[in-house]
Write an enzyme that holds these catalytic residues in place. Structure first.
Site, mmCIF file in Angstrom:
data_model
loop_
_atom_site.group_PDB
_atom_site.id
_atom_site.type_symbol
_atom_site.label_atom_id
_atom_site.label_comp_id
_atom_site.label_asym_id
_atom_site.label_seq_id
_atom_site.Cartn_x
_atom_site.Cartn_y
_atom_site.Cartn_z
ATOM 1 N N TYR A 63 0.846 -1.189 0.000
ATOM 2 C CA TYR A 63 0.000 0.000 0.000
ATOM 3 C C TYR A 63 0.882 1.240 0.000
ATOM 4 O O TYR A 63 1.927 1.278 0.667
ATOM 5 C CB TYR A 63 -0.915 0.010 1.222
ATOM 6 C CG TYR A 63 -1.835 1.213 1.259
ATOM 7 C CD1 TYR A 63 -2.896 1.325 0.364
ATOM 8 C CD2 TYR A 63 -1.634 2.242 2.167
ATOM 9 C CE1 TYR A 63 -3.738 2.430 0.382
ATOM 10 C CE2 TYR A 63 -2.468 3.344 2.202
ATOM 11 C CZ TYR A 63 -3.515 3.441 1.305
ATOM 12 O OH TYR A 63 -4.330 4.531 1.322
ATOM 13 N N ASP A 123 -0.763 15.973 5.622
ATOM 14 C CA ASP A 123 -1.665 15.292 4.690
ATOM 15 C C ASP A 123 -2.952 16.109 4.515
ATOM 16 O O ASP A 123 -4.012 15.745 5.012
ATOM 17 C CB ASP A 123 -1.974 13.891 5.219
ATOM 18 C CG ASP A 123 -2.867 13.080 4.286
ATOM 19 O OD1 ASP A 123 -2.890 13.386 3.079
ATOM 20 O OD2 ASP A 123 -3.539 12.153 4.774
ATOM 21 N N ASP A 150 -2.983 5.663 -2.739
ATOM 22 C CA ASP A 150 -3.967 6.643 -2.305
ATOM 23 C C ASP A 150 -3.951 7.810 -3.294
ATOM 24 O O ASP A 150 -2.970 8.536 -3.389
ATOM 25 C CB ASP A 150 -3.582 7.109 -0.897
ATOM 26 C CG ASP A 150 -4.481 8.189 -0.338
ATOM 27 O OD1 ASP A 150 -5.411 8.625 -1.036
ATOM 28 O OD2 ASP A 150 -4.243 8.601 0.821
ATOM 29 N N ASP A 210 -6.155 10.311 -3.211
ATOM 30 C CA ASP A 210 -6.889 11.428 -2.601
ATOM 31 C C ASP A 210 -8.237 11.646 -3.299
ATOM 32 O O ASP A 210 -8.983 10.708 -3.511
ATOM 33 C CB ASP A 210 -6.038 12.696 -2.604
ATOM 34 C CG ASP A 210 -4.914 12.636 -1.578
ATOM 35 O OD1 ASP A 210 -4.979 11.767 -0.682
ATOM 36 O OD2 ASP A 210 -3.972 13.438 -1.660
ATOM 37 N N HIS A 268 -7.472 4.349 -4.788
ATOM 38 C CA HIS A 268 -8.786 4.735 -4.274
ATOM 39 C C HIS A 268 -8.980 6.245 -4.404
ATOM 40 O O HIS A 268 -8.044 7.025 -4.266
ATOM 41 C CB HIS A 268 -9.030 4.248 -2.844
ATOM 42 C CG HIS A 268 -8.013 4.659 -1.825
ATOM 43 N ND1 HIS A 268 -7.983 5.907 -1.255
ATOM 44 C CD2 HIS A 268 -7.004 3.957 -1.246
ATOM 45 C CE1 HIS A 268 -7.011 5.964 -0.363
ATOM 46 N NE2 HIS A 268 -6.391 4.801 -0.351
ATOM 47 N N GLU A 310 -11.463 9.354 -3.057
ATOM 48 C CA GLU A 310 -12.320 9.627 -1.910
ATOM 49 C C GLU A 310 -13.344 10.714 -2.201
ATOM 50 O O GLU A 310 -13.261 11.412 -3.223
ATOM 51 C CB GLU A 310 -11.474 9.999 -0.699
ATOM 52 C CG GLU A 310 -10.710 11.297 -0.844
ATOM 53 C CD GLU A 310 -9.624 11.429 0.219
ATOM 54 O OE1 GLU A 310 -9.626 12.460 0.914
ATOM 55 O OE2 GLU A 310 -8.774 10.521 0.343
ATOM 56 N N CYS A 330 -6.650 14.544 6.551
ATOM 57 C CA CYS A 330 -6.425 13.165 6.951
ATOM 58 C C CYS A 330 -7.749 12.567 7.414
ATOM 59 O O CYS A 330 -8.525 13.213 8.130
ATOM 60 C CB CYS A 330 -5.397 13.103 8.080
ATOM 61 S SG CYS A 330 -5.231 11.471 8.828
ATOM 62 N N ARG A 356 -13.398 5.423 -1.789
ATOM 63 C CA ARG A 356 -13.307 5.668 -0.350
ATOM 64 C C ARG A 356 -14.371 6.685 0.043
ATOM 65 O O ARG A 356 -14.546 7.701 -0.643
ATOM 66 C CB ARG A 356 -11.923 6.198 0.011
ATOM 67 C CG ARG A 356 -11.826 6.735 1.437
ATOM 68 C CD ARG A 356 -10.442 7.182 1.795
ATOM 69 N NE ARG A 356 -10.471 8.311 2.709
ATOM 70 C CZ ARG A 356 -9.388 8.860 3.242
ATOM 71 N NH1 ARG A 356 -8.188 8.383 2.960
ATOM 72 N NH2 ARG A 356 -9.499 9.902 4.060
ATOM 73 N N GLU A 394 -13.865 4.793 5.448
ATOM 74 C CA GLU A 394 -12.853 5.354 6.341
ATOM 75 C C GLU A 394 -13.416 5.608 7.741
ATOM 76 O O GLU A 394 -14.582 5.967 7.913
ATOM 77 C CB GLU A 394 -12.313 6.665 5.752
ATOM 78 C CG GLU A 394 -11.236 7.371 6.580
ATOM 79 C CD GLU A 394 -9.964 6.547 6.739
ATOM 80 O OE1 GLU A 394 -10.042 5.432 7.315
ATOM 81 O OE2 GLU A 394 -8.894 7.016 6.312
ATOM 82 N N ASN A 434 -8.895 0.112 7.106
ATOM 83 C CA ASN A 434 -7.693 0.904 7.346
ATOM 84 C C ASN A 434 -7.288 0.775 8.804
ATOM 85 O O ASN A 434 -7.938 1.318 9.685
ATOM 86 C CB ASN A 434 -7.972 2.371 7.001
ATOM 87 C CG ASN A 434 -6.758 3.259 7.232
ATOM 88 O OD1 ASN A 434 -5.659 2.778 7.488
ATOM 89 N ND2 ASN A 434 -6.963 4.560 7.142
#
Length: 297
Positions: free
Chosen positions: A48, A62, A89, A91, A116, A118, A126, A161, A191, A213
């Protein structure tokens, strides 16, 4: 030697086949290419690549400051050194639906097995911090549809996500997960789930793989892979764990150096030179060099 001999399409097919078994896949987070090689050596199923780690690697929080170029470039460096499939990731997809489409094709070109996208607003936060905000369902759906339409390799995993649990509650997260699957998402990443029962509720609501996660110091309890498997979770990620451990060890070593004037007392904590050389496959490089450099003066 050099990079993985397994092609990106083969890694994507491997990930799809692994998910089809229903067995939980463990994806520790790599903070650089060398740690990705270690993840493979230790027998895990995938790698990951965390947006939080990529940001931290640049000395940034982040909060959506990284660019597609930075993420894709670093993800490529990590993915290409291992035979394991790597998920990154992405975002919010770095913009509107057209940007999401470009993101998918760029990550395909970088050799990733999946990513993914989101449903947070830009700039994102974050996922385990308070004060998050999510876009409306229409925008979230358009992002996923754009991602699915843009991919050229049907095995590239497009995961959705959703961060809505922390804002509107579990029922809203279940409803959004269903809508994102209807939009074409291959998997769901809910999440900041707080309990196994919440993960089980998402699992029962959708017929695609579900990711958990397991990040430390966050909203979710740190469940074991056995506990997650028991409620039907398909992928468990440990996104920042190796970075946190490495940074903790580095700080401890620096303090020892400051106090003792050398690191002799810490040699037992270090990766030995021979172990590093084995991980880097030095012998193959030596063989390659001696087999082609045959010039004699």
């Amino acid at each position: 030697m050099l990079y993985s001999t397994t092609t990106a399409p083969a890694k994507r097919a491997r990930l799809r086949a692994s998910l089809a078994t229903g067995n939980l896949q463990r994806f520790p987070g790599a903070f650089n290419p060398l740690s990705a090689k270690l993840i493979e050596q230790e027998g895990f199923e995938g790698v990951y690549i965390s947006g939080a780690v990529l940001s931290a690697d640049l000395g940034l929080p982040d909060i959506g400051l990284t660019t597609l170029t930075e993420v894709a470039g670093r993800a490529q460096q990590i993915a290409r050194v291992t035979d394991l499939p790597a998920i990154v990731d992405a975002d919010t997809g770095f913009g509107e639906p057209m940007n999401v489409a470009r993101t998918i094709q760029t990550l395909e070109d970088a050799g990733l097995a999946g990513c993914h996208i989101e449903d947070q607003v830009n700039p994102k936060r974050c996922g385990h911090l308070d004060g998050k905000a999510v876009v409306g369902l229409d925008v979230a759906v358009r992002r996923i549809k754009a991602a699915v339409d843009a991919r050229r390799d049907p095995d590239f995993l497009v995961m959705a996500r959703t961060d809505v649990r922390a804002i509107e509650g579990l029922d809203a997260a279940v409803d959004r997960a269903k809508a994102l699957v209807d939009a074409g998402a291959d998997a769901i990443f809910p999440e900041a789930m707080r309990t196994l029962a919440e993960f089980a509720a998402i699992r029962a609501a959708v017929d695609v793989p579900v990711l958990a996660n397991m990040t430390e110091f966050g909203k979710s309890e740190l469940f074991t892979v056995e506990q997650l498997a028991d409620v039907g979770i398909n992928i468990a990620i440990f996104p920042v764990s190796l970075l946190r451990i490495a940074m903790g060890a580095a700080r401890s070593a620096l303090r020892t150096l400051a106090e003792e004037g050398s690191l002799t007392s810490r040699l037992g904590d270090m990766q030995h030179r021979s172990e590093l050389y084995e991980l880097l496959d030095y012998e193959s490089y030596n063989h390659f060099d001696s087999s082609i450099f045959t010039y004699e003066p």
